[in-house]
Design an enzyme around this catalytic site. Structure first.
Site, PDB file in Angstrom:
ATOM      1  N   PRO A 131       0.808  -1.146   0.085  1.00  0.00           N
ATOM      2  CA  PRO A 131      -0.002   0.126  -0.172  1.00  0.00           C
ATOM      3  C   PRO A 131       0.743   1.329  -0.021  1.00  0.00           C
ATOM      4  CG  PRO A 131      -0.593  -1.498   1.794  1.00  0.00           C
ATOM      5  CD  PRO A 131       0.550  -1.960   1.214  1.00  0.00           C
ATOM      6  N   PRO A 132       0.233   2.367  -0.552  1.00  0.00           N
ATOM      7  CA  PRO A 132       1.007   3.618  -0.347  1.00  0.00           C
ATOM      8  C   PRO A 132       1.517   3.986   0.955  1.00  0.00           C
ATOM      9  CG  PRO A 132      -1.021   3.889  -1.513  1.00  0.00           C
ATOM     10  CD  PRO A 132      -1.198   2.428  -0.763  1.00  0.00           C
ATOM     11  N   GLY A 171       6.798   2.621   2.581  1.00  0.00           N
ATOM     12  CA  GLY A 171       8.095   2.761   2.622  1.00  0.00           C
ATOM     13  C   GLY A 171       8.848   2.022   1.492  1.00  0.00           C
ATOM     14  N   LYS A 172       8.247   1.803   0.106  1.00  0.00           N
ATOM     15  CA  LYS A 172       8.843   1.120  -0.876  1.00  0.00           C
ATOM     16  C   LYS A 172       9.802   2.036  -1.401  1.00  0.00           C
ATOM     17  CE  LYS A 172       4.816   0.838  -2.682  1.00  0.00           C
ATOM     18  NZ  LYS A 172       3.866   1.363  -1.702  1.00  0.00           N
ATOM     19  N   HIS A 201     -25.928  12.010  12.214  1.00  0.00           N
ATOM     20  CA  HIS A 201     -25.226  10.824  11.275  1.00  0.00           C
ATOM     21  C   HIS A 201     -24.219  10.228  12.203  1.00  0.00           C
ATOM     22  CE1 HIS A 201     -23.427   9.587   7.431  1.00  0.00           C
ATOM     23  NE2 HIS A 201     -22.411   9.254   8.135  1.00  0.00           N
ATOM     24  N   GLU A 202     -23.396  11.140  12.823  1.00  0.00           N
ATOM     25  CA  GLU A 202     -22.296  10.431  13.741  1.00  0.00           C
ATOM     26  C   GLU A 202     -22.949   9.633  14.744  1.00  0.00           C
ATOM     27  OE1 GLU A 202     -19.425  10.408  12.364  1.00  0.00           O
ATOM     28  OE2 GLU A 202     -19.892  11.798  10.859  1.00  0.00           O
TER      29      GLU A 202
END
Ligand code: ADP
Ligand code: MG
Ligand code: ZN
Length: 605
Positions: free
Chosen positions: A191-192, A195-196, A413-414
């Site tokens: 995933p973004p 640390g790639k 909503h919350e």
């Protein structure tokens, strides 16, 4: 950024010669409309640049040319301050004629910066080789990425696998002597923000070799053929510098399955670029000392040709860090800041389940900013807690003013999320409800803290999660009889979750434990077992997804109807206080009554 294309538009015009000084004067008096700079070899001269431009006075347009003799910096500044549009021809070695990029003044500076960078690496003044097709891979000198494995934490397995690559690069001779084949391509998948890029730099840093880096999206240009020539150029550069690392970020930007989903045979430019990449990868030998590391967060869309032996045949998973991984990452980033005595990084690691390395780096920085803003010498635990929320929900934006109706809608909503969430079977505790608008889009939020790291979700928890996601929308329906657009993100998340339950987790009794569709795990095992889905199965998947969402929705409505008085009470309290948390919130959540169907539904779906 908007780029428009002009082909040969200035080619057939009659031009008068002008001196460079006249040209400069014309620019200064704002008469110059548009410029093309062409590398050219005029007779009897050395390499030079011909500048073609247009002068407009009234309705009269005249065309001139001159030869560049000044300094590129001066010209840059001059053109910029007079807002002159600027054309650059396509690389002279790959095409004849004028194929220009017409750039708006906004991107002018960027282009010149790029030109200058190229000029610098090329040596001397603008060379003939100047052109769009040259790769603008940034070359970091030997060992100068400044990054080592010590800067990367929480991804020990990936580091271990890459340690081998470091050894290939640093001690290539050892392998060559014995005749071992060194791999050429390593694909980092994750995933973004995990640390790639950092890992790739660390490999170069550890091995003390140059790091040539380019992003897939930079290859894919507006001109057909430019990407391919950039790839060629990048590999040529690399071979001259070996041993070295080529890093290609966002490989998926060029490596998408060819002609997948494109009505007219796909994107020519991308295909050419991809083909060139494949050719280059086949054309050298890992023993030459060039190793290509690529990164992607979407392995499932990559063209299978990229994964064949001799190309990216090694894959390294760079996954989200677990709790101890997060602790290690926090330690790395906390090295740079002054920590207060009360700071317990372990507690922070425990509360940041789901955060990737980039989020944690951001968190540490936010906490430090908070401390500085409050004129503190060291970062305290309170700063970290505040920062966690900021990172989760984006920066606080009290200035965003909501209409009273909007505010009410958000509050109901919350509270809907919170009340439904309180009944669901998981260790996740609702710890905070807020209607203080934060960041982009989030008008309010309900915070559910996972009690611990969870890698597995049980079936009933998954259903509970679905109902919780739909709780917000359900509350709006009950109170207002209609829904706002505010629930779109919840609905997207719920749909994804329900679909994964059926297609990946095998939780549907009708479809059974079969993995449908592309999924990363299959890819990582190297299988080409992508299961083609029949129309019937696709229809059944849709039916199952709809069914589980409908049921979760019904249950959420049921719960809120049963607890309507509590919903009203809590919402009023929230509107008044803006934030509900701690004992007060827990006291409310304990009062939520469960409908009879709850347990049956959780067990059977
Ligand atoms: P990716 O390439 O996977 O999207 P990056 O390598 O660009 O992620 O990470 C962005 C930043 O986040 C890094 O520069 C670093 O500051 C931080 N970061 C990400 N992962 C880690 C990690 N595993 N250890 C330490 N810092 C990390
Ligand atoms: Mg990256
Ligand atoms: Zn919501």
């Amino acid at each position: 950024m908007f780029l428009s294309l002009e082909i040969g538009s200035m080619k057939t015009e009659n031009r008068s010669a002008a001196t460079y000084n006249t040209f400069i004067e014309q620019v200064e008096s704002n008469q110059v409309q548009r410029i093309i700079i062409k590398p050219e070899l005029p007779q009897g001269r050395t390499a030079s640049h011909r500048i073609e431009y247009t002068v407009k006075s009234g309705f009269d347009t005249q065309h001139y040319y001159t030869y560049f003799t000044g300094s590129i910096e001066e010209l840059t500044n001059l053109l910029h301050s007079h807002g002159v549009n600027f054309n650059i021809p396509k690389n002279s070695e790959s095409a004849a004629g004028i194929l220009g990029l017409l750039l708006s003044t906004g991107v002018l500076m960027g282009l010149f910066a790029w030109l200058l960078k190229f000029t610098n690496t090329g040596g001397g003044s603008i060379g003939v080789g100047m052109g769009v097709g040259k790769s603008n891979a940034r070359v970091y000198n030997r060992g100068k990425t400044g990054t080592t494995f010590a800067d990367v934490a929480g991804v020990d397995e990936a580091k271990q696998e890459l340690q081998e690559v470091v050894d290939f690069l640093a001690n290539g001779e050892k392998y060559r002597k014995i005749g071992a084949k060194i791999p050429k391509g390593v694909l980092l998948v994750g995933p973004p923000g995990t640390g790639k890029t950092l890992l790739a730099k660390a490999v170069a840093g550890e091995a003390g070799v140059p790091f040539l880096n380019m992003s897939g999206s930079e290859f894919v240009e507006v001109f057909v053929g430019v990407g391919a020539s950039r790839v060629r150029d990048l590999f040529n550069k690399a071979k001259r510098q070996a041993p070295c690392i080529i890093f290609i970020d966002e490989l998926d930007a060029i490596g998408k399955t060819r002609s997948a989903g494109m009505p007219n045979g796909g994107n020519d430019e991308r295909e050419q670029t991809l083909n060139q990449l494949l050719t280059e990868m086949d054309g050298f030998n890992g023993n030459d000392g060039v190793i290509v590391i690529a990164a992607t967060n979407r392995p499932e869309i990559l063209d299978p040709a990229l994964r064949r032996p001799g190309r990216f045949d090694r894959q390294v998973l760079v996954d989200r860090p677990d709790k101890s991984g997060r602790l290690e990452i926090l330690k790395v980033h906390a090295r740079a800041i002054a920590l207060g005595e009360d700071v317990n990084l372990e507690t922070i690691a425990a509360q940041t389940a789901g955060f990737v390395g980039a989020d944690l780096a951001n968190l540490v920085n936010e906490a430090a900013l908070m401390a500085a803003r409050n004129n503190r010498q060291a970062v305290l635990m309170a700063d970290f807690f505040e920062a966690i929320e900021r990172v989760i929900a984006g920066l606080e934006k009290r200035s965003r003013i909501l209409t009273p109706t909007e505010r009410q809608t958000v509050a109901y909503h919350e509270v809907g999320h919170a009340l439904v969430g309180a009944l669901m079977p998981s260790g996740d505790q609702v710890t905070k409800i807020s209607i203080v608008p934060r960041g982009l889009g989030a008008l309010g939020y309900t915070l559910q803290m996972p009690s611990d790291d969870r890698f597995l979700m049980l079936e009933d928890e998954l259903r509970g999660k679905l109902a919780t996601l739909l709780g917000g929308r359900s509350a709006e329906e009950i109170i207002f009889g209609k829904v706002s657009t505010g629930a779109s993100d919840d609905i997207q998340k719920a749909t994804d979750l329900a679909e994964r339950a059926v297609t990946q987790y095998g939780m549907s009794s009708v479809l059974g434990p079969i993995a449908f569709e592309k999924n990363a795990a299959q890819f990582l095992e190297g299988g080409s077992s992508r299961r083609a889905i029949s129309v019937e199965v696709a229809t059944e998947i849709d039916r199952q997804v709809k069914q589980s969402i409908d049921k979760a929705h019904d249950l959420a409505l049921e719960i809120l109807q049963l607890n309507r008085a509590l919903l009203e009470y809590t919402t009023q309290l929230l509107l008044e206080k803006e934030v509900l948390e701690g004992e007060e919130l827990q006291g409310i959540l304990e009062r939520v009554k469960a409908p009879d169907e709850l347990n049956t539904w959780l067990m059977k779906g």
